[in-house]
Scaffold this active site. Structure first.
Site, short mmCIF file in Angstrom:
data_model
loop_
_atom_site.label_atom_id
_atom_site.label_comp_id
_atom_site.label_asym_id
_atom_site.label_seq_id
_atom_site.Cartn_x
_atom_site.Cartn_y
_atom_site.Cartn_z
N GLY A 221 0.85 -1.26 0.04
CA GLY A 221 0.14 0.18 0.08
C GLY A 221 0.71 1.50 -0.14
O GLY A 221 0.38 2.43 0.10
N GLU A 262 4.45 -6.45 1.41
CA GLU A 262 3.76 -6.66 0.02
C GLU A 262 3.33 -5.45 -0.91
O GLU A 262 2.42 -5.36 -1.23
CB GLU A 262 2.68 -7.58 0.15
CG GLU A 262 2.72 -8.83 0.97
CD GLU A 262 1.02 -9.37 1.06
OE1 GLU A 262 0.42 -8.59 1.00
OE2 GLU A 262 1.18 -10.53 1.68
N PRO A 263 4.59 -4.54 -1.04
CA PRO A 263 4.36 -3.66 -1.96
C PRO A 263 3.92 -3.68 -3.34
O PRO A 263 5.02 -4.68 -3.68
CB PRO A 263 5.33 -2.63 -1.58
CG PRO A 263 6.78 -3.58 -1.58
CD PRO A 263 5.85 -4.74 -0.68
N GLY A 264 3.22 -3.31 -3.89
CA GLY A 264 2.91 -3.64 -5.55
C GLY A 264 3.33 -2.26 -6.15
O GLY A 264 4.45 -2.37 -6.86
N ARG A 265 2.48 -1.47 -6.02
CA ARG A 265 2.37 -0.10 -6.67
C ARG A 265 3.79 0.39 -6.71
O ARG A 265 4.73 1.01 -7.41
CB ARG A 265 1.60 0.84 -6.13
CG ARG A 265 1.57 2.12 -6.88
CD ARG A 265 0.45 3.21 -6.27
NE ARG A 265 -0.56 2.43 -5.74
CZ ARG A 265 -1.74 2.41 -6.60
NH1 ARG A 265 -1.51 2.80 -7.59
NH2 ARG A 265 -2.85 1.68 -6.07
N ARG A 301 -7.40 3.25 -14.61
CA ARG A 301 -7.30 4.10 -13.44
C ARG A 301 -8.20 5.14 -13.30
O ARG A 301 -9.02 5.64 -12.50
CB ARG A 301 -6.07 4.11 -12.80
CG ARG A 301 -5.20 2.72 -12.56
CD ARG A 301 -3.87 2.84 -12.00
NE ARG A 301 -4.03 3.36 -10.65
CZ ARG A 301 -3.92 4.60 -10.23
NH1 ARG A 301 -3.58 5.60 -11.12
NH2 ARG A 301 -4.31 4.69 -8.79
N CYS A 331 -16.44 2.89 -26.47
CA CYS A 331 -18.04 3.52 -26.60
C CYS A 331 -18.43 3.76 -25.13
O CYS A 331 -19.51 3.21 -24.73
CB CYS A 331 -18.66 2.69 -27.09
SG CYS A 331 -18.34 2.76 -28.86
N TYR A 360 -1.17 -1.51 -12.26
CA TYR A 360 -2.39 -1.54 -12.27
C TYR A 360 -3.02 -0.87 -13.81
O TYR A 360 -3.98 -0.24 -13.80
CB TYR A 360 -3.16 -1.00 -10.94
CG TYR A 360 -3.00 -1.40 -9.79
CD1 TYR A 360 -3.27 -2.64 -9.53
CD2 TYR A 360 -2.00 -0.71 -8.93
CE1 TYR A 360 -2.87 -3.40 -8.33
CE2 TYR A 360 -1.47 -1.35 -7.70
CZ TYR A 360 -1.94 -2.79 -7.42
OH TYR A 360 -1.63 -3.20 -6.26
C1 LIG Z 1 -3.20 -8.48 -0.20
C2 LIG Z 1 -2.47 -7.49 -0.89
N1 LIG Z 1 -1.12 -7.18 -0.64
C3 LIG Z 1 -0.53 -6.15 -1.66
C4 LIG Z 1 -1.37 -5.32 -2.36
C5 LIG Z 1 -0.51 -4.19 -3.03
O1 LIG Z 1 -0.96 -3.02 -2.79
P1 LIG Z 1 -0.11 -1.64 -3.39
O2 LIG Z 1 0.03 -2.12 -4.77
O3 LIG Z 1 -0.76 -0.61 -2.99
O4 LIG Z 1 1.38 -1.70 -2.67
C6 LIG Z 1 -2.62 -5.51 -2.53
C7 LIG Z 1 -3.34 -4.61 -3.40
O5 LIG Z 1 -4.50 -4.84 -3.72
C8 LIG Z 1 -3.23 -6.60 -1.58
O6 LIG Z 1 -4.79 -6.57 -1.95
#
Ligand SMILES: Cc1ncc(COP(=O)(O)O)c(C=O)c1O
Length: 405
Positions: A221, A262-265, A301, A331, A360
């Site tokens: 997050g 668990e960072p993704g973004r 987004r 459309c 995303y």
């Molecule tokens: C369980 C879990 N972990 C990690 C993430 C990654 O979040 P972010 O991309 O904001 O770091 C998410 C995103 O929805 C998630 O659902």
């Protein structure tokens, strides 16, 4: 990286010429920089990149080489992670509302399963008695850049409430499941470490009730600035504050405990651009529309979250700015990449580059209106390679027997 639009005009034009448009471009260097920064800021943590943010196999390979693991949410994410070379112990699965088939498939892959409903736990216990398991909790502290991405709090579908935990322990005992992890993820796009800590403290306070823990996972997050007036988070400060809280709790716990994040973004957002071409400039009575060959089907987004992405057109045109709506061929009136953006109106045939599109973006792209998903190009210094070609008609339609359909 030279700002959110890190691709120079010459190279953008050369890649567009070579591969056509639209395409996503990813910077391998930015990915490595972000991975290194995370590892430095969180020396005690195992970083599990949330691959839902972007599951391009070449990008995953880059993440793996940088020493991160992955957080997955579906059996196919697990399968792809394994194919890319992540080891079982580097993968965690945190699916929501899993079917029995999901649970069986993930268990067969031998990766850690993180569950967030009593029903899932019960069903998993029947499927895999004696297995290790982790519990996702919802401790009522949530946050994020939009209501759709807040994943904790009373209205959220995620996580076990504290009052459900005694029953969760009883179900685990009944099936011989060993609860070895506690997990939470409070939402996406968080800029305030205070909020993160506000959620972390009650999570760490739960440790005493779980004697067999091997890890505690505080989720992802971490916010990334999109608008010019947003400030990047101070990752080192986040690292120091979270690590300190974790160390105190781990010492109190008295047994070896790993921190997971668990960072993704944070890993991929700024590494990605979406490059499209202007097909149509259309002036209506009220508006200037810049029509492109990309849109909400490639980057949802702005339509879904009213998200703001940096946008430039190339070549730069020496014209006064007008209030433009950058759109695509879909459309829907919500098909927007940028809304009311002051910018010089480009010529048809110019390029549009959308920044901060690595997270995303492609992973939420669709075939809506029977449109192909874009090509993907990995750029590493002076090198570039096509890592996934643009789809063609057959990729999109995959028909079997049209007459009987
Ligand atoms: C369980 C879990 N972990 C990690 C993430 C990654 O979040 P972010 O991309 O904001 O770091 C998410 C995103 O929805 C998630 O659902």
């Amino acid at each position: 990286m030279k700002g959110p639009i890190w691709l120079g005009p010459k190279r953008a034009a050369a890649l567009a010429e070579r591969f056509g448009t639209p395409f996503y471009a990813y910077s391998a260097r930015t990915l490595r920089t972000r991975a290194r920064a995370l590892k430095r800021a969180f020396p005690d943590a195992a970083i599990r990149y949330a691959m839902k943010a972007n599951a391009c196999p070449a990008l995953l390979a880059e993440v793996r080489r940088a020493g991160l693991g992955v957080d997955t949410v579906s059996p196919w994410e697990v399968r792809l992670a394994r194919e890319v070379g992540f080891r079982r112990k580097e993968i965690i699965y945190s699916g929501n509302m899993p079917s029995d088939d999901d649970l069986r498939a993930v268990h067969r892959e031998g990766v850690m399963i993180n569950l967030d409903a009593l029903s899932s736990l019960r069903r998993f216990g029947r499927i895999a008695p004696g297995a290790k398991v982790s519990l996702r909790v919802n401790l009522d502290v949530g946050g994020g850049h939009h209501p759709h991405v807040i994943t904790a709090g009373p209205e959220s579908k995620f996580g076990l409430a504290p009052e459900e935990l005694p029953e969760a322990r009883a179900i685990a005992a009944e099936h011989g499941l060993r609860i070895v992890g506690l997990h939470q993820h409070i939402g996406s796009g968080i800029f305030d470490v205070g909020l993160f800590l506000e959620a972390l403290d009650p999570l760490l306070a739960l440790l005493v009730d779980f004697p067999d823990l091997e890890f505690v996972d505080a989720g992802g997050g971490f916010g990334v600035p999109y608008r010019p007036d947003e400030k990047a988070i101070d990752l080192e400060a986040w690292g120091a504050a979270i690590t300190e809280r974790f160390r105190v709790a781990a010492r109190r716990y008295g047994r070896p405990l790993k921190l997971m994040l668990e960072p993704g973004r944070y890993v991929v957002c700024e590494a990605g651009l979406l490059v499209a071409r202007v097909t149509t400039v259309k002036r209506t009575r009220d508006r200037v529309f810049i029509g492109t060959d990309s849109g909400m089907h490639h980057l949802i987004r702005p339509a879904l979250y009213q998200a703001w992405h940096p946008v430039v057109t190339l070549p730069a045109r020496e014209r006064s700015a007008e209030r433009c709506f950058v759109t695509g061929p879909i459309c829907e009136s919500g098909d927007l990449l940028a809304e009311e953006r002051a910018m010089p109106v480009p010529d048809e045939g110019d390029l549009v580059v959308v920044g901060n599109a690595g997270a995303y973006g492609f992973s939420m792209a669709s075939h809506y209106n029977l449109r192909a998903r874009p090509a993907e190009v990995m750029i590493d210094g002076d090198d570039w390679r096509l890592v996934r070609p643009r789809e063609d008609y057959r990729d999109v339609v995959r028909r079997r027997d049209v007459r009987r359909a």
